[in-house]
Motif scaffolding. Structure first.
Motif, PDB file in Angstrom:
ATOM      1  N   THR A 191       6.897  30.617 -40.138  1.00 33.68           N
ATOM      2  CA  THR A 191       8.247  30.972 -39.706  1.00 33.68           C
ATOM      3  C   THR A 191       9.151  29.789 -40.000  1.00 33.68           C
ATOM      4  O   THR A 191       8.879  28.670 -39.569  1.00 33.68           O
ATOM      5  N   SER A 203      16.133  32.942 -38.905  1.00 33.38           N
ATOM      6  CA  SER A 203      14.723  32.653 -39.150  1.00 33.38           C
ATOM      7  C   SER A 203      14.063  33.816 -39.874  1.00 33.38           C
ATOM      8  O   SER A 203      14.533  34.959 -39.811  1.00 33.38           O
ATOM      9  N   THR A 205       9.855  35.075 -41.454  1.00 37.28           N
ATOM     10  CA  THR A 205       8.411  34.831 -41.484  1.00 37.28           C
ATOM     11  C   THR A 205       7.823  35.403 -42.760  1.00 37.28           C
ATOM     12  O   THR A 205       8.182  36.505 -43.192  1.00 37.28           O
TER      13      THR A 205
END
Length: 228
Positions: A191, A203, A205
């Motif tokens: 992440t 953010s 991932t």
């Protein structure tokens, strides 16, 4: 020379039957297992890297005849970088057939990105020497598959676009911070948070840091465009 049952199974995954099986044996032999009577894969890795580069450059030129060198370069880098090579190596489970010395075995060598990346390049060279450039090219395009098809979108490079957005507004380049890592060593999930000096951040991932950085940059760009 006969191949072990494991290497025969690997040939099936690879999609190439070697006329000279000693080339495959050498390609999967790490330097930690070399001896006066057993060659390692370093020279093959050197050659395979160049064959891979030529195939990727040719494929990118053919896929986008109007692209500039500046547009092609990041796409090329994304396809030939060690991280991508290691991902391809994992796809065909090359780690299970690597011949490693005891120290490398104990340190998790079958999962190491550098060893996996070097090994797939060595295998490419082995196919090239065994059957010629066209066979190696077909192998590369088959193994890289979707990566070649998707790299144009991925390597249009949201990170570059975000940096240009920041510079146009007098802001320093964005910062990328790893905020979490999960999963086993051979298949980590990262992440990454992309953050601008003005406080905006997003953010994302993904299975590699690069992919997570690109996704975070893209998410932040999307958010910035919405707020304009």
């Amino acid at each position: 020379m006969k191949l072990s049952s494991e290497l025969r199974a690997f040939e099936e995954r690879l999609g190439h039957r070697f006329a000279r099986p000693e080339l495959l044996n050498r390609a999967v032999t790490h330097s930690s297992m070399s001896s006066p009577n057993r060659d390692d894969n370093q020279r093959l890795e050197f050659l395979g890297d160049r064959v891979l580069g030529l195939v990727m450059a040719e494929a990118l030129l053919a896929s986008d005849p109007g692209a500039t060198e500046g547009q092609l370069a990041p796409r090329y880098n994304a396809l030939v970088r060690k991280e991508t090579c290691a991902d391809v190596a994992r796809d065909i489970d090359i780690g299970t057939v690597l011949r490693l010395g005891r120290s490398e075995m104990l340190s998790g060598g079958r999962r190491k990105q550098a060893l996996l990346g070097d090994a797939i390049e060595a295998v490419i060279a082995a196919v090239y020497l065994d059957a010629g450039f066209e066979a190696a090219k077909a192998l590369i395009l088959r193994l890289w598959g979707r990566r070649v098809r998707e790299v144009e979108e991925d390597a249009r490079d949201a990170k570059t676009a975000l940096q240009e957005w920041a510079q146009a507004r007098g802001l320093p380049p964005p910062a990328y911070t790893e905020t979490a890592r999960k999963g086993p060593d051979h298949a980590p999930v990262f992440t990454i948070t992309a953050r601008l000096e003005n406080g905006a951040e997003q953010s994302a991932t993904a299975g590699s840091k690069r992919q997570a950085e690109q996704a975070a940059a893209k998410a932040l760009l999307t958010e910035l465009e919405k707020s304009q």
